[in-house]
Design an enzyme around this catalytic site. Structure first.
Site, mmCIF file in Angstrom:
data_model
loop_
_atom_site.group_PDB
_atom_site.id
_atom_site.type_symbol
_atom_site.label_atom_id
_atom_site.label_comp_id
_atom_site.label_asym_id
_atom_site.label_seq_id
_atom_site.Cartn_x
_atom_site.Cartn_y
_atom_site.Cartn_z
ATOM 1 C CE LYS A 183 -61.020 12.419 -23.173
ATOM 2 N NZ LYS A 183 -60.441 11.090 -23.482
ATOM 3 N NE ARG B 195 -64.797 12.152 -28.198
ATOM 4 C CZ ARG B 195 -65.063 11.958 -26.913
ATOM 5 N NH1 ARG B 195 -65.231 12.970 -26.104
ATOM 6 N NH2 ARG B 195 -65.148 10.752 -26.428
ATOM 7 N NE ARG C 104 -63.191 4.460 -17.897
ATOM 8 C CZ ARG C 104 -63.087 5.303 -18.923
ATOM 9 N NH1 ARG C 104 -62.668 6.532 -18.726
ATOM 10 N NH2 ARG C 104 -63.425 4.946 -20.128
ATOM 11 N NE ARG D 89 -67.312 5.293 -19.930
ATOM 12 C CZ ARG D 89 -66.567 6.268 -20.442
ATOM 13 N NH1 ARG D 89 -66.003 7.147 -19.645
ATOM 14 N NH2 ARG D 89 -66.408 6.382 -21.743
ATOM 15 N NE ARG E 158 -64.753 4.832 -25.751
ATOM 16 C CZ ARG E 158 -64.483 4.467 -24.501
ATOM 17 N NH1 ARG E 158 -64.714 3.234 -24.102
ATOM 18 N NH2 ARG E 158 -64.010 5.327 -23.625
#
Ligand code: AP5
Length: 237
Positions: free
Chosen positions: A36, A112, A147, A176, A187
């Site tokens: 995203k 969400r 990431r 992160r 998640r």
């Protein structure tokens, strides 16, 4: 709205042909690490829409220790969805600001939950397109753990698929705190529990894209549809 955080860290100076056409309003959705944010960076520069990532907005609020940040810190640290009442007004007010009305908006990570989708509709905030990036669960872990984010520009990289440039950028990128194997389970399960209800709100404007492809291929799938939407808007259809 005072003190609101915009996620547009990098300002576009590239006036692409798409940016001169009718402004568009977009939602982008998908599992954690579906891509995203990666696609949003490209869309923001190409269409000059105001990119609002609720994940970035919330992380910035926590870092700044703002009133909102103090309220959501516990949820963010534990990879929990923040309560609807803490995020809905912030997003709706942001989308009603002048830059969003003039340039169009790209909402990344919101809605969400069903309650968030209902709140957007109630506020009259209707997207021209709901971009659904589809990736199987097997892709999520590798993308998440690889990431890296540049804290200066906000740009996202991946150690294997999109490595940061050697030198200064590679030296300063960070991981992160919610990008761990343990937190991704939570998640991902939040995503699967809520996505069907959200999709049902946007059936007529949904664009499904195959997020397993290279990022440029994913972008091409999106661009075909958005150009079509812009042309229709331009013609007043
Ligand atoms: P948020 O920041 O929105 O996290 P997320 O939805 O889990 O999404 P990610 O940012 O992890 O992934 P992405 O899809 O943007 O992937 P990316 O492009 O970076 O939210 C974080 C937290 O905030 C939530 O857990 C919750 O606590 C809270 N929150 C946020 N919004 C909320 C809301 N509305 N209500 C309640 N709580 C909320 O890509 C991932 C990696 O893959 C990168 O390394 C990238 O380089 C790579 N990659 C991307 N595309 C490709 C490709 N096509 N091929 C190969 N690699 C690729």
């Amino acid at each position: 709205m005072g003190g609101i955080i915009s996620s547009n860290k990098k300002k576009s100076t590239d006036f692409s042909p798409e940016a001169t056409k009718a402004p568009i309003n977009l939602l982008i959705a998908g599992a954690p690490a579906a891509g995203k944010g990666t696609q949003s960076e490209i869309l923001r520069d190409k269409y000059r829409v105001v990119h609002i990532s609720t994940g970035e907005l919330l992380r910035a609020a926590v870092e700044a220790k703002s009133e909102l940040g103090l309220k959501v810190k516990h949820y963010m640290e534990n990879a929990l969805l923040v309560p609807d009442d803490l995020i809905i007004d912030v997003v709706c007010e942001r989308l009603n600001q002048q830059d969003c009305r003039e340039n169009g908006w790209l909402l990344d990570g919101f809605p969400r939950t069903e309650a968030q989708a209902k709140a957007l509709a109630k506020a009259g905030l209707v997207p021209d397109c709901f971009i659904m990036i589809n990736v199987p669960e097997s892709f999520v872990l590798e993308r998440i753990t690889g990431r890296r984010v540049d804290p200066v520009t906000g740009n996202t990289y991946h150690i294997k698929f999109n490595p940061p440039p050697e030198g200064e950028v590679a030296d300063r990128v960070i991981q992160r705190s919610d990008d761990t194997e343990e937190k991704i389970v939570k998640r991902y399960s939040d995503f699967t529990a809520n996505i069907d209800a959200i999709k049902s709100f946007y059936q007529e404007v949904t664009l499904h894209v195959d997020g397993t492809k290279h990022k440029e291929d994913v972008q091409s799938q999106i661009a075909v549809k958005l150009n079509e939407i812009q042309e229709k808007k331009q013609e007043g259809k």
